[in-house]
Design a protein around this motif. Structure first.
Motif, PDB file in Angstrom:
ATOM      1  N   ASN A  54       0.831  -1.206   0.000  1.00  0.00           N
ATOM      2  CA  ASN A  54       0.000   0.000   0.000  1.00  0.00           C
ATOM      3  C   ASN A  54       0.866   1.257   0.000  1.00  0.00           C
ATOM      4  O   ASN A  54       0.594   2.213  -0.733  1.00  0.00           O
ATOM      5  CB  ASN A  54      -0.922   0.025   1.229  1.00  0.00           C
ATOM      6  CG  ASN A  54      -2.015  -1.023   1.137  1.00  0.00           C
ATOM      7  OD1 ASN A  54      -2.314  -1.526   0.056  1.00  0.00           O
ATOM      8  ND2 ASN A  54      -2.593  -1.367   2.274  1.00  0.00           N
ATOM      9  N   ALA A  55       1.897   1.229   0.824  1.00  0.00           N
ATOM     10  CA  ALA A  55       2.773   2.389   0.909  1.00  0.00           C
ATOM     11  C   ALA A  55       3.510   2.609  -0.412  1.00  0.00           C
ATOM     12  O   ALA A  55       3.649   3.743  -0.879  1.00  0.00           O
ATOM     13  CB  ALA A  55       3.774   2.200   2.043  1.00  0.00           C
ATOM     14  N   LEU A  56       3.959   1.531  -1.012  1.00  0.00           N
ATOM     15  CA  LEU A  56       4.698   1.624  -2.272  1.00  0.00           C
ATOM     16  C   LEU A  56       3.833   2.245  -3.362  1.00  0.00           C
ATOM     17  O   LEU A  56       4.303   3.066  -4.154  1.00  0.00           O
ATOM     18  CB  LEU A  56       5.173   0.231  -2.704  1.00  0.00           C
ATOM     19  CG  LEU A  56       6.323  -0.342  -1.876  1.00  0.00           C
ATOM     20  CD1 LEU A  56       6.488  -1.831  -2.120  1.00  0.00           C
ATOM     21  CD2 LEU A  56       7.617   0.405  -2.186  1.00  0.00           C
ATOM     22  N   ILE A 101      13.280 -11.637  -2.022  1.00  0.00           N
ATOM     23  CA  ILE A 101      13.268 -10.304  -2.647  1.00  0.00           C
ATOM     24  C   ILE A 101      14.547  -9.585  -2.237  1.00  0.00           C
ATOM     25  O   ILE A 101      14.834  -9.470  -1.053  1.00  0.00           O
ATOM     26  CB  ILE A 101      12.042  -9.488  -2.176  1.00  0.00           C
ATOM     27  CG1 ILE A 101      10.755 -10.134  -2.674  1.00  0.00           C
ATOM     28  CG2 ILE A 101      12.166  -8.042  -2.630  1.00  0.00           C
ATOM     29  CD1 ILE A 101       9.499  -9.469  -2.142  1.00  0.00           C
ATOM     30  N   SER A 102      15.304  -9.132  -3.222  1.00  0.00           N
ATOM     31  CA  SER A 102      16.522  -8.417  -2.850  1.00  0.00           C
ATOM     32  C   SER A 102      16.604  -7.067  -3.548  1.00  0.00           C
ATOM     33  O   SER A 102      16.031  -6.861  -4.610  1.00  0.00           O
ATOM     34  CB  SER A 102      17.750  -9.261  -3.189  1.00  0.00           C
ATOM     35  OG  SER A 102      17.743  -9.558  -4.561  1.00  0.00           O
ATOM     36  N   GLY A 103      17.309  -6.168  -2.899  1.00  0.00           N
ATOM     37  CA  GLY A 103      17.471  -4.814  -3.439  1.00  0.00           C
ATOM     38  C   GLY A 103      18.905  -4.566  -3.829  1.00  0.00           C
ATOM     39  O   GLY A 103      19.665  -5.514  -4.033  1.00  0.00           O
ATOM     40  N   GLU A 132       9.606  -2.778  -9.270  1.00  0.00           N
ATOM     41  CA  GLU A 132       9.954  -4.193  -9.073  1.00  0.00           C
ATOM     42  C   GLU A 132       9.337  -4.728  -7.792  1.00  0.00           C
ATOM     43  O   GLU A 132       8.751  -5.811  -7.761  1.00  0.00           O
ATOM     44  CB  GLU A 132      11.467  -4.333  -8.966  1.00  0.00           C
ATOM     45  CG  GLU A 132      12.154  -4.691 -10.271  1.00  0.00           C
ATOM     46  CD  GLU A 132      13.648  -4.919 -10.050  1.00  0.00           C
ATOM     47  OE1 GLU A 132      14.036  -5.396  -8.958  1.00  0.00           O
ATOM     48  OE2 GLU A 132      14.431  -4.574 -10.954  1.00  0.00           O
ATOM     49  N   LEU A 133       9.492  -3.937  -6.741  1.00  0.00           N
ATOM     50  CA  LEU A 133       9.032  -4.358  -5.429  1.00  0.00           C
ATOM     51  C   LEU A 133       7.521  -4.578  -5.444  1.00  0.00           C
ATOM     52  O   LEU A 133       7.015  -5.580  -4.940  1.00  0.00           O
ATOM     53  CB  LEU A 133       9.411  -3.282  -4.412  1.00  0.00           C
ATOM     54  CG  LEU A 133       9.655  -3.698  -2.973  1.00  0.00           C
ATOM     55  CD1 LEU A 133      10.471  -4.967  -2.873  1.00  0.00           C
ATOM     56  CD2 LEU A 133      10.334  -2.562  -2.220  1.00  0.00           C
TER      57      LEU A 133
END
Lengths: 210, 210
Positions: free
Chosen positions: A15-17, A53-55, A65-66
């Motif tokens: 939601n924040a993204l 999941i990696s950044g 992407e996220l």
DNA sequence: TAGATTGTTAATCGATTAACAATC
DNA sequence: TAGATTGTTAATCGATTAACAATC
């Protein structure tokens, strides 16, 4: 592997993204997401690592992407259809809840025993309970919400289960028994208010004695 | 000391006890309560011991005593007054939720910015948001529910906090920041549905690979 | 390079469960 | 007394947090 709290956090991150994306943000740090979900940045990274999941070290995460990675986990890559059983106040409120649809959740029909509530000539029809099995089969529904009175809830759950429903959110104030291969979550509004009452009073006492 | 889950269980025990009482039961064993709350009997006794509630070895617990002890913990020894801010679908559903009142929870007023929703000539009035501070002070309200859109929620919370509200249940889909000495719980209906979706899909996969 | 951030392993914390003692 | 149940202490389990290594 992942627990309930972890999935709730993923929803919050998502939601924040989406909000950040509308503000034209491109990248985000675990620290930012920690702030919106009211957790620590370690928690955020730990949650991500659980799902591979990696950044970018030093560079944070790419928002696009996220979002798509979290969306895939939460089943937001396609529309998820729900039915609602019990068209009282809560049931009606859910059917009219505006933000479900923009998040790939679609309430496709309501069911009720009261024939005064039946109505086929609308986008989201309200149907007799007897048609539940047929409707679920024809429309391949996997999910449902129970918003009937407590005494009817267990019976409705079994009806849904026999129809092939695999996941249920129950608003009836009773703790339902999960049938095999069927996920049931209970939300009890009274209990939630009682929780608020207890912890507020407790905090007041603790504050007073400090 | 007690955590959120424990208080939720106490509420469930209490609901079950009230049902048993109407069936003219006098005594109950921890095993019975375990069944209704879908936990173990050890959990039940552990919860009770946390609050110094004790039964009779060999004889279980007296239902009347147990109800009044749990009721005291949950603040059910007196009526708890709530206000509801945001009279949309959810807000309306809450105001009309029938079983609050018989459990010592009273929703005494609603508030909204939309003047078309205002109505003073009913048992539970809907008032303009500007009157919130005055109403809370005059009626000594401690608790409130937020059911406004996400973008308005934080502001409404601060308004409630300044008015003196100490405990808040938030239905807006955003994780609110707890002001000091104020308890806030967030219920996000979308997130709950997302949870169902995830765990249902996960169980299906696990089942398929078994 | 130095600094900031990610990602992982180990430590801690808290809640649940197991084992068992107490006792009606 | 024997058996069933409560109540508590210790062990386990799982989730969060701390520490730190990796790297952009």
């Amino acid at each position: 592997m992942a627990n309930k709290s972890c999935i709730i956090r993923l929803s919050m991150y998502r939601n924040a993204l989406i909000r950040l994306k509308t503000l034209n943000f491109v990248k985000v740090f675990s620290d930012n997401l920690a702030d919106v979900a009211r957790v620590t940045s370690v928690q955020v990274r730990k949650d991500f690592s659980l799902f591979g999941i990696s950044g970018n070290r030093r560079g944070g995460y790419l928002i696009d992407e996220l979002i798509s990675q979290i969306s895939a986990i939460l089943g937001k890559d396609k529309v998820q259809k729900f039915i609602v059983i019990g068209i009282g106040n809560i049931g009606k409120a859910l059917l009219n809840y505006p933000s479900f649809k923009k998040n790939e959740i679609e309430l496709v029909a309501g069911f009720d025993i009261d024939m005064n509530k039946h109505n086929r000539d609308v986008e989201v029809p309200i149907l007799p309970l007897e048609e539940l099995g047929k409707f679920v089969a024809e429309n391949e529904i996997k999910f449902g919400v129970i918003s009937v009175p407590d005494f009817a809830a267990q019976e409705v759950l079994e009806l849904m289960f026999r129809a092939g429903i695999k996941g249920v959110l129950n608003f009836a104030p009773i703790c339902l028994k999960e049938p095999p291969d069927c996920v049931v979550r209970n939300i009890n509004l009274e209990t939630e208010l009682e929780n608020i009452i207890y912890f507020t009073n407790f905090a007041e006492q603790a504050g007073a004695s400090r």
